[in-house]
Write an enzyme that holds these catalytic residues in place. Structure first.
Site, PDB file in Angstrom:
ATOM      1  N   CYS A   2       0.028   5.844  -0.582  1.00 44.68           N
ATOM      2  CA  CYS A   2       0.590   7.486  -1.520  1.00 44.68           C
ATOM      3  C   CYS A   2      -0.624   7.790  -1.574  1.00 44.68           C
ATOM      4  O   CYS A   2      -2.149   7.004  -2.019  1.00 44.68           O
ATOM      5  CB  CYS A   2       0.974   7.017  -2.570  1.00 44.68           C
ATOM      6  N   ARG A  27      -3.411   7.078   5.891  1.00 42.76           N
ATOM      7  CA  ARG A  27      -2.936   5.993   5.041  1.00 42.76           C
ATOM      8  C   ARG A  27      -1.618   5.486   5.536  1.00 42.76           C
ATOM      9  O   ARG A  27      -1.458   5.009   4.618  1.00 42.76           O
ATOM     10  CB  ARG A  27      -3.614   6.670   3.314  1.00 42.76           C
ATOM     11  N   TRP A  77       4.240   6.312   0.342  1.00 40.58           N
ATOM     12  CA  TRP A  77       4.903   4.703   0.939  1.00 40.58           C
ATOM     13  C   TRP A  77       6.046   4.657   0.012  1.00 40.58           C
ATOM     14  O   TRP A  77       5.589   3.928  -1.021  1.00 40.58           O
ATOM     15  CB  TRP A  77       3.778   4.115   0.968  1.00 40.58           C
ATOM     16  N   ASN A 112       0.900   7.284  -8.331  1.00 36.75           N
ATOM     17  CA  ASN A 112       0.032   5.806  -6.621  1.00 36.75           C
ATOM     18  C   ASN A 112       0.848   4.933  -7.611  1.00 36.75           C
ATOM     19  O   ASN A 112      -0.013   4.479  -8.420  1.00 36.75           O
ATOM     20  CB  ASN A 112      -0.518   6.220  -6.132  1.00 36.75           C
ATOM     21  N   GLY A 113       1.015   3.780  -7.435  1.00 38.52           N
ATOM     22  CA  GLY A 113       1.050   2.943  -8.165  1.00 38.52           C
ATOM     23  C   GLY A 113       2.500   1.668  -8.184  1.00 38.52           C
ATOM     24  O   GLY A 113       3.347   2.744  -7.631  1.00 38.52           O
ATOM     25  N   GLU A 504      -6.059 -12.454  15.239  1.00 38.42           N
ATOM     26  CA  GLU A 504      -6.712 -11.212  14.534  1.00 38.42           C
ATOM     27  C   GLU A 504      -5.308 -10.296  16.179  1.00 38.42           C
ATOM     28  O   GLU A 504      -4.744  -9.752  16.108  1.00 38.42           O
ATOM     29  CB  GLU A 504      -7.315 -10.488  14.850  1.00 38.42           C
ATOM     30  N   LYS A 508      -2.426  -7.349  15.811  1.00 40.41           N
ATOM     31  CA  LYS A 508      -2.552  -6.162  16.373  1.00 40.41           C
ATOM     32  C   LYS A 508      -1.153  -5.767  17.421  1.00 40.41           C
ATOM     33  O   LYS A 508      -0.772  -4.987  17.004  1.00 40.41           O
ATOM     34  CB  LYS A 508      -3.847  -6.170  17.248  1.00 40.41           C
ATOM     35  N   GLU A 511       2.115  -5.257  14.753  1.00 36.95           N
ATOM     36  CA  GLU A 511       1.315  -4.434  13.910  1.00 36.95           C
ATOM     37  C   GLU A 511       2.509  -2.721  14.933  1.00 36.95           C
ATOM     38  O   GLU A 511       2.497  -1.826  14.284  1.00 36.95           O
ATOM     39  CB  GLU A 511       0.316  -3.641  13.838  1.00 36.95           C
ATOM     40  N   HIS A 527       3.037 -29.732  18.071  1.00 38.47           N
ATOM     41  CA  HIS A 527       3.623 -29.905  17.099  1.00 38.47           C
ATOM     42  C   HIS A 527       4.583 -28.535  16.673  1.00 38.47           C
ATOM     43  O   HIS A 527       4.856 -28.790  15.035  1.00 38.47           O
ATOM     44  CB  HIS A 527       2.055 -30.078  16.222  1.00 38.47           C
ATOM     45  N   LYS A 626      -2.161   2.111   6.139  1.00 38.00           N
ATOM     46  CA  LYS A 626      -3.333   1.925   5.790  1.00 38.00           C
ATOM     47  C   LYS A 626      -4.060   1.992   4.771  1.00 38.00           C
ATOM     48  O   LYS A 626      -5.272   0.155   5.164  1.00 38.00           O
ATOM     49  CB  LYS A 626      -4.357   3.652   6.027  1.00 38.00           C
TER      50      LYS A 626
END
Length: 631
Positions: A2, A27, A77, A112-113, A504, A508, A511, A527, A626
Site C-alpha cells: 500500500c 509497489r 493491496w 498502511n499496515g 530463484e 520468477k 510469480e 527422494h 513490490k
C-alpha cells in the site's frame, strides 16, 4: 504494498496526490483512491475510488470535480476485505445519528499496515452507534478518531494510537480543521515532505511519491505522530514527548522519478534485466580493494577499521531475509563457509522471530532487503537485537530506509529504482554485495591470500562484460519460452551453490507466469520429485562446470529415463549436447564462484518471455506487491 500520499497546501493539491500514486504503482495494488476537503459551493469531504488503475482514477477525479487544498490518496493491496470499491481507501467516518448510514462524517483517513485488535474495536464502536461500510481494519481507525474528536484532531489521533495494536502508517484530516493534516506511524514507513517556502507540507510512504515536489524529507521514527499545517509542523515521539528538530533532521533526498521511464522496453522487468551490467558496475564503484562502501546508522561513511574490528570479533553469521532476498542469502552461505570459513545460518525472516533460538552475541546478523522496509525482516532484526546480538549489517538498495537506519553497518547496493514486482537487478546486486562481504570476512579472519584477493577482484570487475554476453542469449531463451507457455508445471534443478539459483528461477516463473514451479537440489530427485516427471513436465537444469557436474549429469539421466524433457543451461566445456528431449543453451564462459550471477539471468529472461507469451501482467502480477510492509 500500500502507498500513501497526503498534502496540506494553498493550491489545489489533487494533481500532486495523483502523481504520487502513479509513482507508487510499482509497489503493487488492487484499488486506489483520493479524498479532499472541498471548499467550493458545497464544502466538505469528497472522494473518488477505483478498483482499476490510477489512470482510471484520474478520469474520475476530472469528471467529479474533486479538488481541494487538503487531501490524502492511497493505493491498497487487500488484506482485510476483498478488492472492491467499498473497501478501497480513503475511508470516512460516518457519525452515529439517524443519517449515519448515508451521510459522511468528519474524518477522512488512509492506512498502511494491519490493526490486530480491529475486531474488538469494531464491536465497541458499533455499540456506540457507528455504522461500518467496509470489511477493513482501516475504517475502524477512522471511526475511533471520530469518537475521540473534541475539536483537536492531533489530540484525537494521539488518543487513538494508544488503542491500536499492530502496524500502521496513517494520514488523516478532519473537515472541521481544513488546514491541518495528521500522520502517525508504527511498524510501517511514513515520511514528511517539507514544501517550498514553508507554505505546504506532505506525507508519503515513499520518497519517490514526492519526486519533483520536494526533496526535503524528514523520516518519521517508530511511534511518531506529526501535526502538519500550512507554515509549520511539529512531532511527538512514541512516549508522546515533543521532538526537537535536531532529533528528526530535514534531509535532502533525490528520488529519481526519471528511473520510471520505460524507454525502448516493453516492460519494466525487461528493462531491469538489461540494466544489470550497469547496476553491478555501479554497485562495485564504491569498492576500495575488497572493502565495500559501508555506512553507519547516521548515513555517514563507516571507517573500514570499524567494520574490520566487528568482523574479527564475530564467530558466525546469521542471514535474515524473505523471498528473492532469502535465496541470495542461501547462495551467500556457500561463499561464507567455503571462502571465509565462518559458520553461516540462513533464516526465513517471517519464521525466525516466532521460534525459540539460541542467541550468540558474537553473531553478525545480516539482513537482506531490496526496499529496506520489509516488515518481516525488520521485525526479525529487532528480535535478534532483543536477544543481545548487536553486530548488525544490512545489504539494501535504499540508503534512506528503516533497515539502513536500524543496522549498525549498511552496504547500500546501487541497483537504482526497481519497478517490476519480480526482482531482478536487486537480486544480482545483492549477490555482488554478499560476495564482497564474504571477502571482507575472509580477510579479517586471515583466510584470504593476496593472490586470491587479486583473482576475485579481477573476476568482479569483469562481471558487467560477462553479463552483457549472457544477455545476448535472449533469442535462444525466447524459443524455450514458447514451449514453457503451454505448460502448467515445471521443475528446476541445481546442485551446491547453484541450488539457490534454481530456487530463484522457479520463483520468477511462478510469480509472473502463474505456472506452478518447484526447485530441488538435484540429488533429491529420487527422494520424491521424480514421481512428477513426464513429457509434460519441463525440467530446467543449471549445469556449471564445477565439482558436482558429473553428479548432476547422473540426475539428468534419471529425468530422461522417465521421459522428461530437459532444458539445460550449461557451461561451454561441460560436454552436454542437445538431443531429443534435451535442449541446451551454452553459457559464454565458466565463472567460478561468481557463476550464480550469470546463471540467474537466463532464468529471469525465461520467466519474462514465458509471461509475455501467456499474456500476463508482467510488472504487476496478481496478488503480489513490490514492497511487503505488513506481516
Amino acid at each position: 504494498m500500500c502507498g500513501i500520499v497526503g498534502a496540506v497546501s494553498t493550491r489545489n493539491i489533487v494533481p500532486v496526490l495523483v502523481q504520487g500514486l502513479e509513482r507508487l504503482e510499482y509497489r503493487g495494488y488492487d484499488s486506489c483512491g483520493v479524498a479532499v476537503y472541498a471548499q467550493d459551493g458545497q464544502p466538505g469531504l469528497r472522494r473518488a475510488r477505483s478498483t482499476s488503475r490510477v489512470s482510471e482514477l484520474v478520469e474520475q477525479v476530472a469528471s467529479g470535480q474533486v479538488q481541494g487544498t487538503l487531501g490524502i490518496a492511497h493505493t491498497r493491496w487487500a488484506t482485510h476485505g476483498a478488492p472492491v470499491v467499498h473497501n478501497a481507501h480513503p475511508h470516512f467516518s460516518h457519525g452515529t445519528g439517524a443519517d449515519a448510514d448515508s451521510k459522511p462524517g468528519r474524518v477522512a483517513l488512509v492506512h498502511n499496515g494491519i490493526i490486530e485488535n480491529h475486531d474488538e474495536l469494531r464491536a465497541a464502536l458499533k455499540a456506540k452507534g457507528y455504522v461500518f461500510h467496509s470489511q477493513t481494519d482501516t475504517e475502524v481507525i477512522a471511526h475511533l478518531i471520530d469518537s475521540l474528536y473534541d475539536g483537536d484532531l492531533f489530540e484525537a489521533v494521539k488518543a487513538t494510537v494508544l488503542q491500536l495494536h499492530g502496524a500502521y502508517a496513517i494520514a488523516v484530516f478532519c473537515k472541521d480543521e481544513p488546514h491541518r493534516l495528521i500522520g502517525a506511524r508504527a511498524g510501517s514507513p511514513l515520511i514528511l515532505g517539507v514544501g517550498k517556502d514553508g507554505q505546504e507540507h506532505f506525507l508519503a510512504s515513499d520518497a519517490m511519491a514526492l519526486a519533483g515536489v520536494t526533496d526535503q524529507i524528514v523520516y518519521l521514527e517508530e511511534g511518531d505522530v506529526v501535526d502538519m499545517q500550512l507554515s509549520k509542523y511539529w512531532l511527538i515521539d512514541k512516549a508522546h514527548k515533543a521532538v526537537a528538530p535536531a532529533q528528526r533532521p530535514v534531509k535532502t533526498v533525490h528520488a529519481h522519478s526519471g528511473a520510471a521511464e520505460l524507454g525502448p522496453y516493453r516492460h519494466y522487468m525487461q528493462k531491469e534485466i538489461f540494466e544489470q551490467p550497469r547496476a553491478i558496475a555501479d554497485t562495485l564503484e564504491g569498492v576500495e580493494g575488497i572493502v565495500p562502501e559501508l555506512f553507519d546508522q547516521q548515513g555517514n561513511h563507516a571507517p573500514g577499521a570499524n567494520a574490520a574490528r566487528v568482523f574479527k570479533q564475530i564467530d558466525n553469521v546469521l542471514i535474515l531475509a524473505c523471498g528473492t532476498s532469502y535465496y541470495s542469502g542461501c547462495a551467500a552461505k556457500y561463499w561464507i563457509e567455503s571462502i571465509a570459513k565462518v559458520p553461516c545460518q540462513v533464516e526465513v525472516a517471517s519464521e525466525y522471530r516466532y521460534r525459540e533460538s539460541v542467541p550468540n552475541p558474537k553473531t553478525l546478523v545480516v539482513t537482506i532487503t531490496q526496499s529496506g522496509e520489509t516488515a518481516d525482516t525488520l521485525a526479525a532484526l529487532r528480535h535478534a537485537q532483543s536477544l543481545g546480538m548487536q553486530h548488525t549489517l544490512t545489504i539494501c538498495n535504499v540508503a534512506t530506509s528503516a533497515m539502513v537506519r536500524e543496522c549498525s553497518l549498511a552496504y547500500v547496493t546501487r541497483a537504482g529504482v526497481e519497478i517490476g514486482v519480480a526482482s531482478t537487478k536487486a537480486f544480482t546486486t545483492q549477490l555482488a554485495g554478499l560476495f564482497l562481504l564474504t571477502l571482507c570476512l575472509a580477510q579479517a579472519k586471515g583466510r584470504l591470500t593476496d593472490a586470491d584477493e587479486a583473482r576475485h577482484l579481477k573476476a568482479m570487475r569483469h562481471l558487467p562484460a560477462a553479463l552483457q554476453a549472457v544477455l545476448a542469449l535472449e533469442p535462444q531463451i525466447m524459443a524455450w519460452a514458447d514451449d514453457f507457455a503451454k505448460k502448467e508445471n515445471a521443475l528446476f534443478l541445481g546442485r551446491g551453490l547453484h541450488f539457490p539459483i534454481a530456487m530463484e528461477g522457479a520463483l520468477k516463473l511462478k510469480e509472473i507466469t502463474y505456472i506452478h514451479a518447484e526447485a530441488y537440489a538435484a540429488g533429491e530427485l529420487k527422494h520424491g520429485p521424480l514421481a512428477l516427471v513426464t513429457s509434460e513436465m519441463p525440467v530446467v537444469t543449471v549445469a556449471p562446470n564445477d565439482a558436482l557436474l558429473e553428479k548432476l549429469k547422473s540426475n539428468m539421466h534419471e529425468v530422461r529415463a522417465r521421459g522428461g524433457v530437459l532444458y539445460v543451461l550449461a557451461d561451454a566445456d561441460t560436454r552436454i549436447e542437445s538431443a531429443e528431449g534435451l535442449h541446451v543453451i551454452r553459457m559464454p564462459e565458466h565463472y567460478g564462484e561468481l557463476s550464480p550471477l550469470l546463471h540467474v539471468v537466463p532464468l529471469q529472461l525465461l520467466a519474462y518471455h514465458t509471461a509475455c507469451a501467456r499474456g500476463t501482467d508482467v510488472d504487476k502480477p496478481r496478488n503480489l506487491a513490490k514492497s511487503v510492509t505488513v506481516e
